[in-house]
Design a protein around this motif. Structure first.
Motif, mmCIF file in Angstrom:
data_model
loop_
_atom_site.group_PDB
_atom_site.id
_atom_site.type_symbol
_atom_site.label_atom_id
_atom_site.label_comp_id
_atom_site.label_asym_id
_atom_site.label_seq_id
_atom_site.Cartn_x
_atom_site.Cartn_y
_atom_site.Cartn_z
ATOM 1 N N GLN A 175 83.673 29.222 -39.295
ATOM 2 C CA GLN A 175 82.590 29.256 -40.294
ATOM 3 C C GLN A 175 81.226 29.194 -39.633
ATOM 4 O O GLN A 175 80.303 29.952 -39.992
ATOM 5 C CB GLN A 175 82.767 28.080 -41.257
ATOM 6 N N ARG A 176 81.078 28.309 -38.640
ATOM 7 C CA ARG A 176 79.777 28.173 -37.976
ATOM 8 C C ARG A 176 79.463 29.405 -37.108
ATOM 9 O O ARG A 176 78.305 29.749 -36.916
ATOM 10 C CB ARG A 176 79.743 26.918 -37.108
ATOM 11 N N MET A 177 80.487 30.075 -36.604
ATOM 12 C CA MET A 177 80.253 31.313 -35.857
ATOM 13 C C MET A 177 79.675 32.384 -36.772
ATOM 14 O O MET A 177 78.722 33.080 -36.406
ATOM 15 C CB MET A 177 81.554 31.801 -35.221
ATOM 16 N N LEU A 178 80.250 32.510 -37.957
ATOM 17 C CA LEU A 178 79.716 33.487 -38.914
ATOM 18 C C LEU A 178 78.305 33.114 -39.334
ATOM 19 O O LEU A 178 77.425 33.972 -39.453
ATOM 20 C CB LEU A 178 80.633 33.583 -40.137
ATOM 21 N N ALA A 179 78.071 31.821 -39.566
ATOM 22 C CA ALA A 179 76.730 31.375 -39.959
ATOM 23 C C ALA A 179 75.721 31.637 -38.846
ATOM 24 O O ALA A 179 74.553 31.950 -39.105
ATOM 25 C CB ALA A 179 76.757 29.885 -40.306
ATOM 26 N N GLY A 180 76.173 31.557 -37.576
ATOM 27 C CA GLY A 180 75.274 31.797 -36.459
ATOM 28 C C GLY A 180 74.789 33.229 -36.361
ATOM 29 O O GLY A 180 73.741 33.503 -35.785
ATOM 30 N N LEU A 181 75.561 34.152 -36.944
ATOM 31 C CA LEU A 181 75.173 35.559 -36.918
ATOM 32 C C LEU A 181 74.491 36.006 -38.206
ATOM 33 O O LEU A 181 74.059 37.163 -38.306
ATOM 34 C CB LEU A 181 76.406 36.442 -36.673
ATOM 35 N N ILE A 194 63.760 36.039 -28.217
ATOM 36 C CA ILE A 194 64.384 36.147 -29.543
ATOM 37 C C ILE A 194 65.575 35.194 -29.628
ATOM 38 O O ILE A 194 65.773 34.494 -30.626
ATOM 39 C CB ILE A 194 64.807 37.597 -29.830
ATOM 40 N N VAL A 195 66.373 35.152 -28.567
ATOM 41 C CA VAL A 195 67.514 34.236 -28.519
ATOM 42 C C VAL A 195 67.030 32.793 -28.618
ATOM 43 O O VAL A 195 67.572 31.985 -29.384
ATOM 44 C CB VAL A 195 68.325 34.450 -27.227
ATOM 45 N N TYR A 196 65.996 32.460 -27.852
ATOM 46 C CA TYR A 196 65.455 31.090 -27.907
ATOM 47 C C TYR A 196 64.945 30.766 -29.303
ATOM 48 O O TYR A 196 65.168 29.656 -29.816
ATOM 49 C CB TYR A 196 64.331 30.918 -26.884
ATOM 50 N N SER A 197 64.257 31.708 -29.946
ATOM 51 C CA SER A 197 63.738 31.478 -31.295
ATOM 52 C C SER A 197 64.851 31.119 -32.263
ATOM 53 O O SER A 197 64.727 30.196 -33.073
ATOM 54 C CB SER A 197 62.986 32.721 -31.792
ATOM 55 N N LEU A 198 65.965 31.831 -32.164
ATOM 56 C CA LEU A 198 67.083 31.584 -33.076
ATOM 57 C C LEU A 198 67.701 30.213 -32.849
ATOM 58 O O LEU A 198 67.942 29.466 -33.796
ATOM 59 C CB LEU A 198 68.140 32.672 -32.887
ATOM 60 N N VAL A 199 67.950 29.878 -31.577
ATOM 61 C CA VAL A 199 68.661 28.640 -31.286
ATOM 62 C C VAL A 199 67.759 27.413 -31.388
ATOM 63 O O VAL A 199 68.241 26.287 -31.531
ATOM 64 C CB VAL A 199 69.324 28.734 -29.889
ATOM 65 N N SER A 200 66.438 27.632 -31.356
ATOM 66 C CA SER A 200 65.502 26.500 -31.445
ATOM 67 C C SER A 200 65.115 26.179 -32.885
ATOM 68 O O SER A 200 64.292 25.297 -33.120
ATOM 69 C CB SER A 200 64.237 26.797 -30.634
ATOM 70 N N GLY A 201 65.672 26.907 -33.827
ATOM 71 C CA GLY A 201 65.398 26.598 -35.233
ATOM 72 C C GLY A 201 64.259 27.401 -35.823
ATOM 73 O O GLY A 201 63.658 26.969 -36.806
ATOM 74 N N ILE A 215 76.089 34.270 -29.068
ATOM 75 C CA ILE A 215 75.220 33.611 -30.040
ATOM 76 C C ILE A 215 76.050 32.987 -31.151
ATOM 77 O O ILE A 215 75.790 31.862 -31.603
ATOM 78 C CB ILE A 215 74.199 34.618 -30.613
ATOM 79 N N ALA A 216 77.096 33.704 -31.590
ATOM 80 C CA ALA A 216 77.946 33.198 -32.663
ATOM 81 C C ALA A 216 78.648 31.901 -32.255
ATOM 82 O O ALA A 216 78.593 30.894 -32.972
ATOM 83 C CB ALA A 216 78.976 34.263 -33.048
ATOM 84 N N VAL A 217 79.277 31.911 -31.083
ATOM 85 C CA VAL A 217 80.040 30.734 -30.671
ATOM 86 C C VAL A 217 79.115 29.584 -30.287
ATOM 87 O O VAL A 217 79.483 28.407 -30.426
ATOM 88 C CB VAL A 217 81.013 31.104 -29.527
ATOM 89 N N SER A 218 77.903 29.894 -29.843
ATOM 90 C CA SER A 218 76.957 28.814 -29.541
ATOM 91 C C SER A 218 76.516 28.099 -30.809
ATOM 92 O O SER A 218 76.167 26.917 -30.776
ATOM 93 C CB SER A 218 75.741 29.367 -28.800
ATOM 94 N N GLY A 219 76.537 28.832 -31.939
ATOM 95 C CA GLY A 219 76.234 28.176 -33.215
ATOM 96 C C GLY A 219 77.255 27.102 -33.541
ATOM 97 O O GLY A 219 76.904 26.021 -34.034
ATOM 98 N N ALA A 220 78.522 27.396 -33.237
ATOM 99 C CA ALA A 220 79.569 26.392 -33.457
ATOM 100 C C ALA A 220 79.390 25.201 -32.519
ATOM 101 O O ALA A 220 79.558 24.039 -32.919
ATOM 102 C CB ALA A 220 80.939 27.033 -33.247
ATOM 103 N N MET A 221 79.040 25.483 -31.275
ATOM 104 C CA MET A 221 78.858 24.396 -30.316
ATOM 105 C C MET A 221 77.658 23.530 -30.698
ATOM 106 O O MET A 221 77.715 22.298 -30.607
ATOM 107 C CB MET A 221 78.670 24.966 -28.909
ATOM 108 N N SER A 222 76.566 24.161 -31.111
ATOM 109 C CA SER A 222 75.376 23.407 -31.516
ATOM 110 C C SER A 222 75.691 22.508 -32.705
ATOM 111 O O SER A 222 75.237 21.358 -32.769
ATOM 112 C CB SER A 222 74.240 24.369 -31.878
#
Length: 431
Positions: free
Chosen positions: A49-55, A161-168, A287-294
């Protein structure tokens, strides 16, 4: 709480040591951590679920578009035109070809968005030229390797762009503008070191260009450089967003390479699109799997644990920032820039914001730091590509790289402790 952190990082690094691809190591480490709180079935469901949400982000569309634009540039003969422009600008300096290599990497890297592509494209042209003019092959390779990541700081940059996404949701426009001065400083710092070495060794300068050479070079190169002006100018003025700018970049590069330069045809276009799709297929799942890890780290309060650990060592912001930089430098030696950003931004960003550090400033510091890792042994991708293209062993490249590493580390400290290097342009242009 300590157990959860030990499981997360222990499983991740164990799987990496066993040779498992990083995407699987991230996902399985996240699942193992969640299993301390939920049953196995629930943990697997939450990770998916979090992988899908990350994308699920419109901003993410910018990444495949910028990758496609970079792929078109890589195959469209842009490198040689930018090298000619760089030679026109800095060729008359001592060791002119070395300076040309640095400037060409700054230009081509910012357009292609890839340090490895820049190292390969520019190095394949510049290294033989330098060898013919008597440059030491190890020195030529070192200049090319050290300067290849400079374009990652100069927009348009998919790294930001990657940093922007993962930094909120840090402003992409602010990150783009903030990268200019640090990127230019990286290039200038390397030119200073390369110039000193070239002066001592008596390397030649390039011949003075004729008026016709100047006009021809500018006419060939300006359309390529204009891409950066259109993209960044449109974002800063609010004409379009970063995502829209990425689509415009693709249209522009298509017209440039197929109509103006005529270096890409309908026959070769499918392979270029396939190449971009394969690169995208590497980045987006990460990016997807990092959303799950975060999410798992947040649930188990792991960033807070690490924050408490660092603050237990010192409450001085200067010391904490130095420790974070040293940790990231070590990480960058073993991990590529994208997964490192995805994993460690959620860990360190909450710590530095406690001291009042701007997320834009930290994004530049983190990116600059990880750019150094692209050039360092044991797994620096640019190091292997650059030495391979130059036809020299890595042992011959490391020694001339050392003074360049010292310069990059000094610049990293300056960018870390002088926020205005990163924030002056965003404050001036976007506020």
């Amino acid at each position: 709480m300590v157990i959860e952190a030990a499981i997360l990082f222990g499983v991740f690094f164990l799987l990496m040591a066993l040779g498992l691809p990083i995407i699987y190591a991230l996902g399985l480490a996240s699942m193992a951590t969640l299993c301390t709180t939920f049953p196995l079935e629930t943990s697997a469901y939450v990770v998916a679920q979090r992988m899908l949400a990350g994308l699920d982000s419109f901003t993410l569309l910018a990444i495949p578009f910028f990758i496609l634009a970079g792929s078109l540039m890589n195959h469209g003969g842009i490198a040689i035109r930018l090298i000619d422009l760089a030679r026109l600008i800095v060729g008359r300096l001592p060791g002119g070809l070395a300076h040309c290599n640095v400037v060409a990497n700054m230009l081509f890297g910012s357009i292609s968005g890839s340090a490895v592509a820049s190292c390969a494209a520019v190095g394949s042209v510049m290294t033989p030229l330098q060898k013919r003019e008597g440059y030491d092959p190890g020195y030529a390779a070192a200049v090319n390797i050290a300067s290849s990541p400079a374009g990652l700081l100069i927009p348009p940059s998919s790294t930001f762009i990657v940093y922007s996404l993962v930094s909120g949701g840090t402003s992409i426009a602010a990150l783009f503008v903030a990268g200019y001065l640090p990127g230019l400083l990286m290039g200038l710092g390397l030119m200073v070191v390369a110039g000193i070495i070239a002066k001592r060794r008596g390397y030649p300068t390039s011949p003075r260009p004729t008026g016709q050479d100047v006009v021809t070079t500018l006419l060939h190169a300006i359309p390529s450089v204009l891409l950066m002006v259109i993209v960044i100018g449109g974002i800063i003025t609010g004409v379009f967003t970063a995502t829209e700018a990425s689509a415009i970049a693709v249209v522009y590069t298509l017209i440039l390479t197929m109509v103006v330069y005529r270096t890409v045809s309908f026959r070769t276009l499918p392979n270029i699109v396939l190449d971009a799709a394969m690169t995208t297929a590497i980045v987006l799942p990460l990016i997807a799997v990092s959303g799950a890890m975060s999410w798992s780290m947040s649930l188990e309060s792991i960033p807070q644990q690490l924050s408490d650990l660092l603050l237990g060592l010192s409450d001085n912001p200067l010391v904490i920032l130095l420790l974070i930089n040293l940790v990231i430098l070590c990480i960058g030696m073993f991990m590529d820039i994208t997964p490192a950003l995805l994993i460690f931004t959620p860990i360190f960003l909450p710590i530095v914001t406690q001291f009042g550090m701007d997320p834009v400033h930290f994004g530049v510091v983190l990116t600059f730091n990880l750019c150094i890792g692209i050039c360092t042994p044991p797994v620096g991708s640019a190091l292997f590509v650059g030495s391979s293209i130059a036809g020299v062993p890595i042992s011959s490249v490391v020694r001339p790289l050392l003074p360049m590493f010292l310069m990059l580390f000094a610049l990293l400290l300056a960018i870390t402790y002088i926020p205005q290097i990163s924030l002056a342009l965003p404050n001036l242009l976007l506020n």
